[in-house]
Design an enzyme around this catalytic site. Structure first.
Site, PDB file in Angstrom:
ATOM      1  N   GLY A  46       0.780  -1.226   0.000  1.00 31.64           N
ATOM      2  CA  GLY A  46       0.000   0.000   0.000  1.00 31.64           C
ATOM      3  C   GLY A  46       0.814   1.279   0.000  1.00 31.64           C
ATOM      4  O   GLY A  46       0.254   2.370  -0.154  1.00 31.64           O
ATOM      5  N   HIS A 138     -15.474  24.491   3.895  1.00 34.13           N
ATOM      6  CA  HIS A 138     -16.674  24.309   4.723  1.00 34.13           C
ATOM      7  C   HIS A 138     -16.910  25.523   5.612  1.00 34.13           C
ATOM      8  O   HIS A 138     -18.052  25.936   5.817  1.00 34.13           O
ATOM      9  CB  HIS A 138     -16.535  23.038   5.566  1.00 34.13           C
ATOM     10  CG  HIS A 138     -17.773  22.652   6.295  1.00 34.13           C
ATOM     11  ND1 HIS A 138     -18.963  22.361   5.644  1.00 34.13           N
ATOM     12  CD2 HIS A 138     -18.031  22.512   7.626  1.00 34.13           C
ATOM     13  CE1 HIS A 138     -19.889  22.056   6.544  1.00 34.13           C
ATOM     14  NE2 HIS A 138     -19.348  22.145   7.742  1.00 34.13           N
ATOM     15  N   ASP A 178     -29.530  25.011   6.578  1.00 40.29           N
ATOM     16  CA  ASP A 178     -29.319  25.141   8.019  1.00 40.29           C
ATOM     17  C   ASP A 178     -28.808  26.551   8.304  1.00 40.29           C
ATOM     18  O   ASP A 178     -28.507  27.325   7.389  1.00 40.29           O
ATOM     19  CB  ASP A 178     -28.335  24.091   8.545  1.00 40.29           C
ATOM     20  CG  ASP A 178     -27.000  24.118   7.810  1.00 40.29           C
ATOM     21  OD1 ASP A 178     -26.435  25.207   7.629  1.00 40.29           O
ATOM     22  OD2 ASP A 178     -26.525  23.042   7.401  1.00 40.29           O
ATOM     23  N   LYS A 201     -32.967  22.821  11.411  1.00 41.37           N
ATOM     24  CA  LYS A 201     -32.755  21.394  11.638  1.00 41.37           C
ATOM     25  C   LYS A 201     -31.987  21.183  12.935  1.00 41.37           C
ATOM     26  O   LYS A 201     -31.344  22.090  13.456  1.00 41.37           O
ATOM     27  CB  LYS A 201     -31.972  20.762  10.488  1.00 41.37           C
ATOM     28  CG  LYS A 201     -30.509  21.194  10.445  1.00 41.37           C
ATOM     29  CD  LYS A 201     -29.714  20.461   9.403  1.00 41.37           C
ATOM     30  CE  LYS A 201     -28.240  20.860   9.498  1.00 41.37           C
ATOM     31  NZ  LYS A 201     -27.407  20.195   8.505  1.00 41.37           N
ATOM     32  N   ARG A 203     -29.243  18.211  14.442  1.00 36.23           N
ATOM     33  CA  ARG A 203     -28.442  17.025  14.138  1.00 36.23           C
ATOM     34  C   ARG A 203     -28.200  16.217  15.412  1.00 36.23           C
ATOM     35  O   ARG A 203     -27.914  16.777  16.466  1.00 36.23           O
ATOM     36  CB  ARG A 203     -27.105  17.443  13.529  1.00 36.23           C
ATOM     37  CG  ARG A 203     -26.254  16.284  13.060  1.00 36.23           C
ATOM     38  CD  ARG A 203     -24.935  16.794  12.496  1.00 36.23           C
ATOM     39  NE  ARG A 203     -25.128  17.573  11.294  1.00 36.23           N
ATOM     40  CZ  ARG A 203     -25.221  17.064  10.083  1.00 36.23           C
ATOM     41  NH1 ARG A 203     -25.157  15.755   9.911  1.00 36.23           N
ATOM     42  NH2 ARG A 203     -25.389  17.846   9.033  1.00 36.23           N
TER      43      ARG A 203
END
Length: 324
Positions: A46, A138, A178, A201, A203
């Site tokens: 790997g 984000h 959201d 919302k 979570r």
């Protein structure tokens, strides 16, 4: 006279990892250059091996790699490629990350949690990266995790102009899925001259990707609603938000997101959703099982290529969006 003078010109070289070569090829075409030939393979255990087949000495190097599945492998490959460029005496190393991995882990919600987005920035810097070019983080604060310049590109012009040309703007409502997306949704409203609605919302903090939608704030009855988000992973949040809009009388729902991660049950959720169209960009490769008529993928290659050119020519990346 002491020293030696040179008359050499700056040289741009574009490299790509194996995660999303199609986007890198598009960017190379936009820039009018070829991707540097690179030998890369996995050993039986790997481990990853990389070697460039052209000299990078003294060049301004731009290394593209989207953090897609299997995300840890491609992040490691990018770190190895950065190290190879550093040891090849590159003049500068700019990492182009259309989709920044671990961006959702940008702060501690509870004790004994990592801030993995900061760790990724530290790893890139330690490997030898001088600069980051990325698309729709984000949260904006991630720019501060990297000790160096970060050029934060936006997909909003590409996505909003596509939707605005397709939908009657008199019937359009921009919806944030959201509270965290309200600021971005507000920019959509300014660009499309449309009203704003919010899906409230909650979570479940103990269950990943588990969301309960409560209510819709704003008028969506008989409106064409455009749900705007930065990423869609399993599709649970956005499909639940769309159901809430339909339950409140929305005539139609279009979903837009910069990064279509689309993992796990996303394929079934998108297929079975009443949403008429899902619009993504190509910052990530779209899984083959999701080649549906209701999915549209727009290219970020022209935007990324222009940003690379501005960086190379010591221009202004900000000017790409000020003129919009």
């Amino acid at each position: 006279m002491t020293g030696i003078k040179t008359t050499g010109e700056k040289k741009l070289m574009l490299f790509s990892g194996r995660a999303h070569p199609e986007l890198a090829e598009e960017v190379a075409h936009q820039l009018g250059v070829g991707l540097v030939p690179t030998k890369a393979f996995d050993f039986a255990n790997g481990e990853i091996y990389v070697r460039y087949q052209e000299s990078a000495r003294g060049a301004d190097c731009f290394l593209m790699q989207s953090h897609t599945a299997p995300i840890n492998k491609w992040i490691m490959e990018q770190l190895i490629m950065i190290d190879a460029l550093k040891r090849a005496s590159a003049r500068s190393i700019t990492v182009v990350i259309p989709s920044y991995g671990y961006a959702r882990q940008d702060k501690k919600h509870r004790g004994r949690e990592p801030i993995s987005a900061r760790l990724i920035a530290d790893l890139l810097k330690c490997a030898g990266a001088d600069r980051i070019v990325t698309v729709d983080l984000h949260t904006d604060q991630i720019q501060g995790f990297f000790d160096g310049p970060v050029d934060h590109l936006f997909a909003l012009p590409v996505l909003a102009d596509y939707v605005g040309a397709k939908v009657d703007r008199e019937k359009l409502t921009v919806v944030s899925p959201d509270a965290g997306r309200v600021r971005v949704a507000d920019r959509w409203c300014d660009r499309l001259d449309a009203p704003l609605a919010i899906v409230h919302k909650r979570r479940d903090k103990d269950v990943a990707n588990q969301v309960t939608v409560h209510e819709v704030v704003g008028d969506v009855k008989d409106r064409v609603c455009v749900l705007v988000d930065d990423m869609i992973d399993t599709g649970g949040t956005i499909c639940a938000a769309a159901d809430a809009l339909f339950a409140n009388g929305a005539a139609d729902v279009i979903v837009t997101a910069t990064h279509g991660i689309l993992s796990g049950p996303a394929a079934d959720r998108l297929k079975n959703s009443k949403v008429s169209e899902f619009v993504f960009t190509n910052t990530l490769p779209t899984p083959s099982e999701l080649e549906l008529d209701k999915i549209t993928v727009l290219s970020m290659a022209p935007t990324i290529a222009r940003a690379i050119r501005e960086v190379f020519e010591d221009g202004s990346v900000t000017s790409l969006f000020e003129e919009q």
